[in-house]
Scaffold this active site. Structure first.
Site, PDB file in Angstrom:
ATOM      1  N   GLN A   8      -1.370   7.141  12.127  1.00 16.47           N
ATOM      2  CA  GLN A   8      -0.999   8.439  11.556  1.00 16.47           C
ATOM      3  C   GLN A   8      -1.269   9.538  12.579  1.00 16.47           C
ATOM      4  O   GLN A   8      -2.401   9.691  13.056  1.00 16.47           O
ATOM      5  CB  GLN A   8      -1.792   8.720  10.277  1.00 16.47           C
ATOM      6  CG  GLN A   8      -1.286   9.990   9.584  1.00 16.47           C
ATOM      7  CD  GLN A   8      -2.085  10.380   8.366  1.00 16.47           C
ATOM      8  OE1 GLN A   8      -3.295  10.566   8.454  1.00 16.47           O
ATOM      9  NE2 GLN A   8      -1.427  10.528   7.233  1.00 16.47           N
ATOM     10  N   TYR A  33      -2.258  19.944   6.355  1.00 21.83           N
ATOM     11  CA  TYR A  33      -2.316  19.954   7.820  1.00 21.83           C
ATOM     12  C   TYR A  33      -1.056  20.633   8.389  1.00 21.83           C
ATOM     13  O   TYR A  33      -0.192  21.079   7.629  1.00 21.83           O
ATOM     14  CB  TYR A  33      -2.554  18.534   8.354  1.00 21.83           C
ATOM     15  CG  TYR A  33      -3.932  18.070   7.928  1.00 21.83           C
ATOM     16  CD1 TYR A  33      -5.062  18.579   8.563  1.00 21.83           C
ATOM     17  CD2 TYR A  33      -4.111  17.223   6.837  1.00 21.83           C
ATOM     18  CE1 TYR A  33      -6.337  18.229   8.138  1.00 21.83           C
ATOM     19  CE2 TYR A  33      -5.374  16.870   6.407  1.00 21.83           C
ATOM     20  CZ  TYR A  33      -6.486  17.378   7.067  1.00 21.83           C
ATOM     21  OH  TYR A  33      -7.747  17.041   6.638  1.00 21.83           O
ATOM     22  N   ARG A  83      -9.337   4.636  -1.086  1.00 23.28           N
ATOM     23  CA  ARG A  83     -10.731   4.365  -1.462  1.00 23.28           C
ATOM     24  C   ARG A  83     -10.972   2.927  -1.950  1.00 23.28           C
ATOM     25  O   ARG A  83     -11.993   2.319  -1.590  1.00 23.28           O
ATOM     26  CB  ARG A  83     -11.192   5.403  -2.494  1.00 23.28           C
ATOM     27  CG  ARG A  83     -11.335   6.790  -1.891  1.00 23.28           C
ATOM     28  CD  ARG A  83     -11.466   7.862  -2.955  1.00 23.28           C
ATOM     29  NE  ARG A  83     -10.223   8.057  -3.683  1.00 23.28           N
ATOM     30  CZ  ARG A  83     -10.076   8.861  -4.720  1.00 23.28           C
ATOM     31  NH1 ARG A  83     -11.116   9.548  -5.170  1.00 23.28           N
ATOM     32  NH2 ARG A  83      -8.905   9.009  -5.309  1.00 23.28           N
ATOM     33  N   CYS A 134     -13.865   0.322  -6.893  1.00 20.67           N
ATOM     34  CA  CYS A 134     -14.098   1.731  -6.533  1.00 20.67           C
ATOM     35  C   CYS A 134     -14.124   2.597  -7.795  1.00 20.67           C
ATOM     36  O   CYS A 134     -13.252   2.489  -8.651  1.00 20.67           O
ATOM     37  CB  CYS A 134     -12.971   2.196  -5.610  1.00 20.67           C
ATOM     38  SG  CYS A 134     -12.965   3.957  -5.315  1.00 20.67           S
ATOM     39  N   CYS A 174     -15.692   8.216  -6.655  1.00 20.58           N
ATOM     40  CA  CYS A 174     -16.715   9.264  -6.657  1.00 20.58           C
ATOM     41  C   CYS A 174     -16.671  10.113  -5.387  1.00 20.58           C
ATOM     42  O   CYS A 174     -17.302  11.155  -5.304  1.00 20.58           O
ATOM     43  CB  CYS A 174     -18.092   8.621  -6.789  1.00 20.58           C
ATOM     44  SG  CYS A 174     -18.517   7.572  -5.379  1.00 20.58           S
ATOM     45  N   CYS A 210     -18.020   8.257  -0.193  1.00 19.90           N
ATOM     46  CA  CYS A 210     -17.800   7.639   1.122  1.00 19.90           C
ATOM     47  C   CYS A 210     -17.536   8.660   2.233  1.00 19.90           C
ATOM     48  O   CYS A 210     -17.679   8.340   3.410  1.00 19.90           O
ATOM     49  CB  CYS A 210     -16.665   6.626   1.059  1.00 19.90           C
ATOM     50  SG  CYS A 210     -15.323   7.085  -0.031  1.00 19.90           S
TER      51      CYS A 210
END
Ligand code: FMN
Ligand code: SF4
Length: 373
Positions: free
Chosen positions: A100, A170, A320, A342, A345, A348
């Site tokens: 990416q 972005y 996630r 997962c 939350c 991470c």
């Protein structure tokens, strides 16, 4: 009828199932953006876990486009061997990987960018501390060129595809959004001209990699901000990019300033909350001819399968769930179809900022408890 575990192709690139690892900043690079052995291992594990296509964490194409610590850089030829180790590990484990490409634009600060941030217009972005500097025509040319150079390096170093980061606030998204693009030259105004920067970047990347190499984009279907990009305009931008030749579009939504409608929403604890970008993704899919991926809150096999077979999306992308369980696609393929572990939350992110790389903090706590008990 489409199924989750069937092989597909994007511009000749064979992908063994319809599950994609959505781009995930790992925070595992050297301060200058050089990939580390830890990042290579992380990607090898993902490939071994069975996901059809890995999309790498975002890689900045010019130093001032850097946002977070440990972020990958594809702005220099110096990292050739490190990137080749990364793509080699993925291929050795039977996987495929796209990189990416990003420029953070106004969503950074002098500490990370090494200079005052650049943006389409001098508009301060919520959650970021500085007023960016409006890009000149020369800045635009230089950054468009840097996307092309980054893509050429990626192709030469073994990546199977590139994805432009046109989402989450972005730089490409900043040009598309009326909130951050107030330009009065040919890059501002209606959506048809706000998309010119994205089209220029696509053009530079296509010239650099050639006609046969897959070039994809992640797009916001909406910024989920008052005055930001809305789905009707996102559909127009998607159509323009598809007409220009983009090979796949991944649909996301939100920016770091979008509160509970940010890209990585929390508390996805029921199937009804999953796939929160599905409806806008269906709108984009209906408007373009190229494959469309959807990301955002997919946690259960049933919802993922329905997304491809009933709702007509081409790929389900996950971030996630694959931090917690890199082998989730393999687990589902082998018949254990219980939901991803997962709990959404967002714990991470923190070790990526402070401990040299992301990991699932919930799993770590569980392991520590077990070893004590
Ligand atoms: C730790 C972390 C890092 C992320 N880094 C990126 C990134 O580099 N590029 C990007 O487009 N999205 C990034 N995202 C957003 C994810 O790709 C994805 O759009 C979002 O988390 C929703 O999908 P999920 O519910 O499957 O996690 C990141 C998300 C997390 C949790
Ligand atoms: S810390 Fe673990 S459980 Fe929480 S969002 Fe990240 S991967 Fe999921």
């Amino acid at each position: 009828m489409a199924t989750l575990f069937e092989e597909t192709e994007i511009k000749g690139l064979k992908i063994k199932n319809r599950m994609v690892r959505s781009a995930t900043w790992e925070g595992m690079c050297e301060p200058d953006g050089r990939p580390t052995a830890k990042l290579v291992r992380c990607n090898g594990e993902l490939a071994a876990g069975g996901v059809g296509l890995i999309i790498s964490g975002f890689a900045f194409v010019r130093p001032e486009g850097k946002q977070l610590p440990g972020k990958m850089g594809i702005h220099t030829d110096d990292f050739a061997d490190d990137f080749k180790a990364l793509t080699g590990a993925v291929h050795d484990a039977g996987g495929k990987i796209a990189i990416q490409l990003v420029h953070a634009g106004g969503q950074t600060d002098t500490r990370n960018a090494g200079r005052k941030p650049l943006a389409p217009s001098a508009v301060k972005v919520d959650q970021f501390p500085e007023l960016p500097q409006e890009m000149t025509a020369d800045d635009i040319r230089a950054i468009v060129g840097a996307f092309g150079e980054g893509a050429r390096r990626a192709r030469d170093w073994g990546f199977d595809a590139v994805q432009l980061h046109g989402a989450h606030g972005y730089l490409i998204n900043q040009f598309l959004s009326p909130l951050t693009n107030r330009r009065s030259d040919g890059y501002g105004g209606s959506i048809e001209t706000r998309s010119r920067f994205a089209l220029d970047v696509y053009g530079a990347v296509r010239s650099a990699v050639g006609a046969d190499f897959p070039v994809m984009i992640k797009l916001n279907a909406a910024d989920n901000l008052s005055g930001g990009l809305e789905v009707d305009d996102a559909v127009v931008a998607a159509q323009q990019l598809a007409e220009a030749g983009i090979d796949a579009i991944e649909v996301s939504a939100g920016t770091p300033a979008s509160g509970d409608k940010s890209p990585a929403r929390q508390k996805i604890d029921q199937p009804e909350k999953e796939g929160y970008n599905l409806e806008p993704a269906r709108r984009l899919k209906a408007a373009v001819g190229c494959p469309v991926m959807v990301v955002g809150g997919f946690r259960s096999y049933g919802v993922a399968e329905k997304t491809v077979n009933e709702n007509g999306l081409d790929y389900v992308a996950l971030s996630r769930p694959l931090i917690r369980e890199p082998n989730l696609p393999g687990r589902w393929l082998q018949g254990d179809r219980s939901p991803a572990k997962c709990i959404s939350c967002n714990g991470c992110f923190k070790p990526g900022l402070t401990k040299g790389g992301i990991y699932c903090v919930v799993e770590k706590k569980e392991q520590e408890k077990q070893s004590k008990g």
